[in-house]
Design an enzyme around this catalytic site. Structure first.
Site, PDB file in Angstrom:
ATOM      1  CG  HIS A   1      -2.428  -0.607  -0.804  1.00  0.00           C
ATOM      2  ND1 HIS A   1      -1.957  -0.387  -2.078  1.00  0.00           N
ATOM      3  CD2 HIS A   1      -2.069  -1.872  -0.484  1.00  0.00           C
ATOM      4  CE1 HIS A   1      -1.359  -1.482  -2.527  1.00  0.00           C
ATOM      5  NE2 HIS A   1      -1.415  -2.395  -1.581  1.00  0.00           N
TER       6      HIS A   1
ATOM      7  CE  LYS B   1       1.861  -1.674  -1.744  1.00  0.00           C
ATOM      8  NZ  LYS B   1       2.885  -2.574  -1.169  1.00  0.00           N
TER       9      LYS B   1
ATOM     10  CB  SER C   1      -4.142  -4.040  -2.130  1.00  0.00           C
ATOM     11  OG  SER C   1      -4.194  -5.449  -1.977  1.00  0.00           O
TER      12      SER C   1
END
Length: 448
Positions: free
Chosen positions: A263, A294, A235
């Site tokens: 991610h 996310k 990240s």
């Protein structure tokens, strides 16, 4: 009673005023905490929180940019703007372009995702008031777990309140003192904390260094089970783990592979399934942990997916699962609809590549150094912590919301502004961001 009220008023404490604990121990604690907080401020690593006064999305309204406007607590009181000042701040911040959220696919404000949350809330209520094994499992939880497993093409899945909890719960339940875990040195803090909780033998290999990983695997051959743990996408740096090589080494030394896909899930790979799909090793990775907070709706929640016996074991022994309330129905509804959208079409996931390439190529042409490769996390490397901070503030003055990162979040001398591209950014948004960076970079000497 009126005398008590009068005394309180004279002391500055009305009926609703906050009360501080009294006594020598409490006073000593307060002095120590205030000293530590001043040290953080003095080191230049204080993290202010800007308050968003609108939905999460590519464009935002911010309730001001200063620490006081963000509700920083100082001297025992919470500093907030007056209603009139708040109105002014909101009007000033209209039109801010957001480049620092993990809302990779723009689904946190997608109308179908919001509608699914409302429907789940109305049908299943606000929450379960319980953990899963007592009376906290609803049909929507089981349906979402099945959907996650199908999306990742794994046998089963288990939901957690967050991926931090998923990482905190897996290593302790899976590994014993007879086993070994080998972890990339730049793994996320939640992986590091989860590994600390387990009693396995711990090895740390240099970041994405396959020679060092192989040396550690050789050393770990004396243990019963070996688990290689890595972020799929890192990240802070926007780089992607070399999973092909990791899986080859794991096969050579009879080890298992675990990846954290927070991610990556939803937008890496042809169908958004993550780094294992991107690199063609879906059948080589044993365990995947990821998040619903996310790309998959942006609300909350995490999960583990992998072999069914492992998932069954986690339901029996994983402490964050056993002792945390089940995910709220609205959150489950959001994530479930986000997965539906991804499995119906890969168009959203595929749109990320062109937008990411546009930003990276234009910033490189302007003279900036961008860390990582082909990932929507685009760290603009600046080196100096103060430079990163003042440039981020100047960017906000130009209508671009980005955040500077410095030590201890990243190593000393590696300060940066992390830019995150979303599928819902327009080409005009991206170009405006590059133009602002170029202006601010020249102003502060980051560019010639």
């Amino acid at each position: 009673m009126w005398r008590v009220a009068a005394v309180r008023a004279l002391r500055g404490g009305g009926a609703g005023a906050p009360r501080a604990a009294s006594g020598a121990a409490a006073a000593q604690l307060r002095r120590r905490l205030e000293s530590e907080l001043e040290d953080i401020r003095g080191a230049g690593t204080w993290k202010s929180e800007r308050v968003i006064a609108s939905r999460q999305g590519p464009h935002l309204q911010l309730a001001g940019g200063g620490a006081g406007a963000c509700g920083e607590r100082r001297g025992g009181r919470l500093s907030v703007p007056s209603p009139g000042a708040m109105s002014l701040l909101l009007s000033v911040s209209a039109g801010i372009i957001n480049f620092c959220a993990n809302n990779y696919l723009g689904l946190s404000s997608h109308p179908e995702v919001i509608r699914a949350a409302v429907e789940a809330l109305e049908k299943f209520g606000a929450g379960l008031s319980s953990v899963r094994f007592i009376c906290g499992t609803q049909s929507i939880h089981k349906d979402l777990e099945d959907k996650i497993a199908r999306f990742h093409q794994r046998e089963d899945a288990i939901l957690y309140a967050s991926c931090f909890d998923a990482n905190a719960g897996i290593f302790e339940a899976l590994l014993t003192p007879e086993d070994a875990v080998l972890s990339d040195e730049l793994n996320h803090a939640s992986i590091i904390d989860g590994i600390r909780l387990c009693k396995a033998n711990k090895y740390r290999y240099k970041h994405m260094d396959m020679q060092d990983l192989e040396a550690k695997l050789k050393e770990a051959q004396k243990h019963r089970l070996r688990l290689v743990a890595t972020d799929g996408a890192f990240s802070m740096d926007g780089d992607i783990a070399p999973l092909r090589e990791i899986c080859q080494l794991a096969q050579k030394y009879d080890a298992l592979v675990f990846i954290d896909e927070c991610h990556a899930t939803g937008f890496l790979g042809p169908n958004g399934r993550g780094t294992d799909e991107l690199l063609g090793v879906m059948d080589k990775v044993t365990i995947i942990n990821s998040t619903l907070g996310k790309a998959l709706g942006g609300a909350a929640g995490g999960y583990t997916t992998g072999p069914k016996p492992l998932i069954d074991l986690l339901r029996q022994r994983s402490r964050p699962y056993l002792f945390s309330n089940s995910l709220p129905p609205a959150v489950v509804g959001c994530a479930s609809k986000a997965l539906d959208l991804l499995m119906e079409s890969n168009a959203i996931a595929q749109s990320m590549a062109a937008k990411t390439q546009r930003f990276r190529s234009k910033m490189t042409a302007a003279g900036f150094t961008i860390s990582g490769k082909d990932h929507p996390i685009c760290p603009v490397m600046l080196g100096d912590a103060r430079l990163a901070s003042v440039m981020a503030e100047d960017m906000l003055n130009r209508g671009i919301y980005v955040i500077g990162f410095s030590y201890p979040v990243v190593p000393k001398g590696k300060a940066r502004i992390r830019v995150q591209i979303s599928a819902v950014h327009s080409d005009e948004d991206i170009d405006r961001c590059v133009e602002a960076f170029t202006e601010v970079g020249r102003k502060h000497g980051a560019l010639p």
